[in-house]
Design a protein around this motif. Structure first.
Motif, PDB file in Angstrom:
ATOM      1  N   TRP A   1       5.924   7.656   3.920  1.00 42.89           N
ATOM      2  CA  TRP A   1       5.392   6.357   3.508  1.00 42.89           C
ATOM      3  C   TRP A   1       5.080   6.336   2.021  1.00 42.89           C
ATOM      4  CZ3 TRP A   1       5.232   1.571   5.202  1.00 42.89           C
ATOM      5  CH2 TRP A   1       4.301   0.676   4.673  1.00 42.89           C
TER       6      TRP A   1
ATOM      7  N   ARG B   1       9.402   0.289   6.950  1.00 41.39           N
ATOM      8  CA  ARG B   1       9.052   1.668   6.572  1.00 41.39           C
ATOM      9  C   ARG B   1      10.255   2.409   5.985  1.00 41.39           C
ATOM     10  NH1 ARG B   1       7.145   3.966  12.099  1.00 41.39           N
ATOM     11  NH2 ARG B   1       8.831   2.539  12.734  1.00 41.39           N
TER      12      ARG B   1
ATOM     13  N   ARG C   1       5.360   1.077  -2.902  1.00 50.05           N
ATOM     14  CA  ARG C   1       6.402   1.449  -1.933  1.00 50.05           C
ATOM     15  C   ARG C   1       7.731   1.756  -2.616  1.00 50.05           C
ATOM     16  NH1 ARG C   1       6.744   3.532   1.246  1.00 50.05           N
ATOM     17  NH2 ARG C   1       7.857   2.571   2.964  1.00 50.05           N
TER      18      ARG C   1
END
Length: 405
Positions: A344, A265, A390
């Motif tokens: 996130w 994360r 991401r």
């Protein structure tokens, strides 16, 4: 020709390297995406539209934007560069002893553009127009990759880092990403934009043992200081080695190394902390407030590095390195659940194009609102697909030229 060098995190951004989403992302399937470090498959056409809009913002603010795919193709027009890169990308440990000569010959016959596409988009066994009688070829399935696709080449921040007037070709943590650095190094060594410009290589090569470093953890913040995160992708061994090389420059006075959780994360420092103005940062407090911080300086003995563990909080250490009493910090927006969600989706991974002006994903409404209240101009872009990779604007840019502050 403008000299290369990145002298801060928020000074005027002059020149940057990006990579448009392409065929490598089409290689992602539900079966292989996690091996290639993606959470899911992306809608490539929409990701391209979003990336094009991102590049358009950079253009409109006077940034010279270089496309890695185009530069790699131009580099592959140079016979010396083609040999150099294929020597690194095509070797027995990857393709097998029986296959290497046939594959190398086949690749040598490709046009520069076709070869560049193969080196980023990968090659499956079914893509090849020949068969080999050796063991490697005969035991592979048509869908098996001869060359891995590199979907993470999208995140140009990681494979190389310009630190003041030097460049580090980074030793990537995952084997799935290590060839990205080879592609970038070929461009830096042979492309006309770089070939006749004076700069120093700080490091070059693949990760070995506990040595790995990625550019999302590296920030030349100004004033001769470099900030480096140590977490999932960057190791203390690599930080010490880089610091030793940086101090030989003479202009770099300190490396601030901060220890983060080894957690996907928070895979890089820039997923929880980025600069938005000279003295303003956006942070994800649950991690940033708990980080241990160390300052590395040139040792009294030549070639040695002194390490001091700081007793003050991370943000205080960074502020003092820049000559400020404190930094203004904008936390990830919303309540605890909102903040986790926005972290996130890269709320803290903004890219400054000049002091007080950043590009952010439009989905991170609460964090963007907080930044605007702090006086930051927030330019938002669509991110329905890009954010699923991401990485935000900071991840998708490798600054080549940035002004001091």
């Amino acid at each position: 020709m403008t000299n290369l060098g990145v002298h801060s995190e928020v000074g005027k951004l002059r020149e940057v390297l990006v990579h448009r989403p392409g065929f490598s992302l089409r290689r992602l399937t539900p079966e292989n995406c996690r091996d290639l470090l993606f959470e899911d498959i992306l809608w490539v056409e929409r990701a391209q539209e979003e990336h094009d809009a991102f590049v358009d913002v950079l253009h409109r603010h006077g940034v010279t934007v270089h496309a890695l795919g185009k530069m790699l193709s131009e580099t592959m027009e140079i016979p010396e560069a083609r040999r150099w890169l294929l020597d690194r990308r095509i070797h027995p440990s990857i393709v097998g002893l029986d296959f290497i000569d046939d594959l190398r010959s086949w690749l040598d016959e490709r046009t520069a553009n076709e070869l560049a596409n193969c080196l980023v988009g990968g090659l499956a066994r079914a893509d090849l127009g020949f068969a080999s009688s050796g063991l490697t070829c005969r035991t592979s399935r048509s869908e098996d990759f001869v060359l891995l696709p590199l979907p993470n080449q999208l995140f140009t921040r990681d494979s190389s880092s310009w630190i003041y007037g030097n460049v580090s070709i980074n030793s990537m943590y995952s084997p799935a990403r290590q060839p990205e650095a080879d592609n970038v190094e070929a461009v830096y060594r042979f492309h006309p934009r770089f070939r006749n410009v004076n700069f120093s290589y700080l490091s070059s090569g693949r990760a070995e043992g506990n040595y790995s470093l990625e550019g999302g953890d590296v920030m030349p913040i100004g004033g001769g200081a470099v900030l480096i995160g140590m977490g999932e992708r960057t190791t203390p061994q690599a930080v010490e080695a880089l610091a030793q090389k940086l101090f030989k420059d003479g202009n770099i006075t300190s490396v601030i190394a901060t220890l983060m959780p080894r957690d996907r994360r928070f895979m890089h420092l820039d997923t929880i902390f980025t600069f938005c103005d000279r003295d303003l940062v956006t942070v994800f407090p649950p991690v940033v407030e708990r980080m241990r911080t160390f300052t590395l300086r040139p040792g009294k003995l030549r070639g040695k590095v002194d390490v001091i563990e700081e007793t003050e909080p991370f943000l205080t250490v960074v502020a003092k390195a820049l000559g400020f009493k404190a930094l203004r910090a904008v936390a990830t927006g919303g309540d605890s659940d909102d903040a986790v969600r926005e972290q996130w989706t890269d709320a803290n991974n903004v890219i400054a194009i000049e002091p007080g002006v950043v590009i952010a994903y439009n989905r991170n409404v609460l964090t963007n609102k907080q930044l605007k209240r702090a006086g930051v101009e927030v330019i938002t872009i669509e991110d329905g697909e890009l954010s699923r990779g991401r990485g935000g604007g900071h991840c998708m840019t490798c600054p080549l030229v940035r002004d001091p502050i």
